[in-house]
Write a protein that holds these residues in place. Structure first.
Motif, short mmCIF file in Angstrom:
data_model
loop_
_atom_site.label_atom_id
_atom_site.label_comp_id
_atom_site.label_asym_id
_atom_site.label_seq_id
_atom_site.Cartn_x
_atom_site.Cartn_y
_atom_site.Cartn_z
N ALA A 162 0.83 -1.21 0.00
CA ALA A 162 0.00 0.00 0.00
C ALA A 162 0.86 1.25 0.00
O ALA A 162 0.43 2.31 -0.47
N THR A 163 2.08 1.13 0.52
CA THR A 163 3.00 2.27 0.57
C THR A 163 3.85 2.38 -0.68
O THR A 163 4.04 3.47 -1.23
N VAL A 164 4.38 1.23 -1.16
CA VAL A 164 5.35 1.27 -2.26
C VAL A 164 4.70 1.12 -3.63
O VAL A 164 5.38 1.32 -4.64
N LEU A 202 14.48 -0.63 -4.41
CA LEU A 202 15.06 -0.84 -3.07
C LEU A 202 14.88 0.41 -2.22
O LEU A 202 14.59 0.32 -1.01
N ASP A 203 15.01 1.58 -2.82
CA ASP A 203 14.81 2.82 -2.07
C ASP A 203 13.38 2.94 -1.55
O ASP A 203 13.15 3.43 -0.43
N ASP A 204 12.41 2.50 -2.36
CA ASP A 204 11.02 2.51 -1.90
C ASP A 204 10.85 1.65 -0.65
O ASP A 204 10.19 2.06 0.32
N LEU A 205 11.44 0.48 -0.68
CA LEU A 205 11.31 -0.45 0.45
C LEU A 205 12.04 0.08 1.68
O LEU A 205 11.55 -0.08 2.81
N ARG A 206 13.17 0.72 1.49
CA ARG A 206 13.89 1.30 2.62
C ARG A 206 13.09 2.46 3.23
O ARG A 206 13.09 2.64 4.45
N ALA A 207 12.42 3.21 2.38
CA ALA A 207 11.58 4.30 2.90
C ALA A 207 10.43 3.74 3.73
O ALA A 207 10.09 4.27 4.78
N TRP A 208 9.83 2.66 3.23
CA TRP A 208 8.76 1.99 4.00
C TRP A 208 9.29 1.50 5.34
O TRP A 208 8.65 1.68 6.38
N MET A 209 10.48 0.92 5.33
CA MET A 209 11.08 0.45 6.58
C MET A 209 11.31 1.60 7.55
O MET A 209 11.09 1.46 8.77
N GLY A 210 11.72 2.74 7.01
CA GLY A 210 11.97 3.88 7.87
C GLY A 210 10.72 4.34 8.59
O GLY A 210 10.76 4.69 9.78
N VAL A 211 9.60 4.33 7.87
CA VAL A 211 8.32 4.71 8.49
C VAL A 211 7.91 3.68 9.54
O VAL A 211 7.54 4.02 10.66
N ARG A 212 7.99 2.40 9.19
CA ARG A 212 7.56 1.34 10.11
C ARG A 212 8.45 1.27 11.35
O ARG A 212 7.98 0.91 12.42
N SER A 213 9.74 1.61 11.20
CA SER A 213 10.65 1.55 12.35
C SER A 213 10.26 2.50 13.46
O SER A 213 10.63 2.30 14.62
#
Length: 315
Positions: A43-45, A57-68
């Motif tokens: 839903a995010t990426v 990969l940058d999209d997924l890292r951005a998602w990780m940053g929000v979830r963290s």
């Protein structure tokens, strides 16, 4: 995501979950968690109808940053594993041209030592349960017999939890054919429907036999099937009831408040303290990775350091 694209992605996710369940043996509970994790990420990426192939990969890292900033490290680690598995499956099956999550690093969860009872506390817990079982004054009184049956059941469950180190779900899932009294072993069905044989000792044998002979027939109903442990109304016992039994037993024995999983931790630690091989304990507990079992060696070391500080004058 657009409605049509959203349905396409959801169907892809369901295909992935079907593969994980049937080919890798993931439980329904794990698949439910994976579904939530993967759809949350997508839903995010993949907003506004964008395709899975557009994810970077940058999209997924951005998602990780929000979830963290929203969940604990242990939860984020599980979510990242689900997302990595999803994209690896999609790339391997040709759904997408490349795997954008291949280089996505799984965050290391903070390592915490499992809570355990020491051997004296575990012995006190078991002895207290044994002493609380009293034969009914009037065996013809249904109420007294019902209470007696519950006492036998609770004692058998605690003895078996501690003797085998099984998970509470594994205990609840036991059927009569899984108990092998001639060899004092129990067949356990663990995560991913993997089966293993686990030995148990004489006290557990006596407690289980007393329950099967004198307790279970009192509670058994048509709905009981082959379940070893039954609830008050005769059906297979619920995990929540087992947890409450352990908490109540700990309170009665005046030992630290624990649940069934702490008894599992305690069994593993006491096995290692007694000289058991790490691989043997891994097999007994049904751990897929030796690193999970190694946590208990740290518990033993910490307990040794505590005793050292108390006993040695130059600690």
């Amino acid at each position: 995501m657009a409605a049509g694209r959203n349905r396409d992605v959801e169907r892809t996710v369901e295909d992935f979950l079907s593969y994980e369940h049937h080919n890798r043996g993931l439980s329904d509970h794990t698949c439910t968690a994976y579904r939530h994790d993967v759809l949350d990420c997508l839903a995010t990426v993949c907003p506004d109808g964008s395709a899975l192939d557009d994810v970077t990969l940058d999209d997924l890292r951005a998602w990780m940053g929000v979830r963290s900033r929203q969940v604990a490290k242990s939860s984020l680690a599980r979510q990242v594993i689900a997302v990595r598995n999803f994209f690896a499956w999609a790339a391997h099956g040709g759904t997408i041209a490349h795997d954008p999550a291949a280089a996505l690093r799984i965050p290391k969860a903070q390592s915490t030592l499992p809570e355990v009872l020491n051997e004296r506390q575990a012995a006190t817990l078991m002895d207290t349960m044994d002493h609380e079982v009293e034969e009914p004054a009037d065996p013809t009184d249904p109420r007294q017999m019902h209470d007696y049956a519950l006492e036998l059941r609770d004692t058998a469950m605690l003895e078996l939890l501690y003797a085998t180190g099984v998970r509470v779900a594994e205990l609840v899932g036991l059927d009569l054919g899984d108990i092998h009294e001639d060899t004092r072993t129990v067949k356990v069905t663990g995560k991913g429907d993997k089966q293993r044989m686990v030995p148990y000792g004489v006290p557990a044998q006596h407690a289980v036999r007393a329950w099967l002979d004198h307790g279970r027939p009192v509670l058994a109903q048509a709905s009981s099937g082959g379940a070893v442990f039954l609830g008050a109304r005769g059906g297979r016992i619920d995990q929540r009831v087992v947890r409450q039994v352990v908490h109540d037993a700990a309170a009665a024995a005046e030992v630290p408040d624990i649940g069934p999983h702490a008894l599992r931790h305690s069994a593993a630690t006491h096995m290692l303290d007694g000289g058991a091989d790490l691989r043997e304990v891994q097999e007994m507990l049904g751990h897929s990775s030796i690193s999970t079992t190694q946590r208990y060696t740290h518990v033993s070391i910490e307990q040794l350091k505590g005793r050292y500080r108390q006993a040695f004058p130059r600690a």
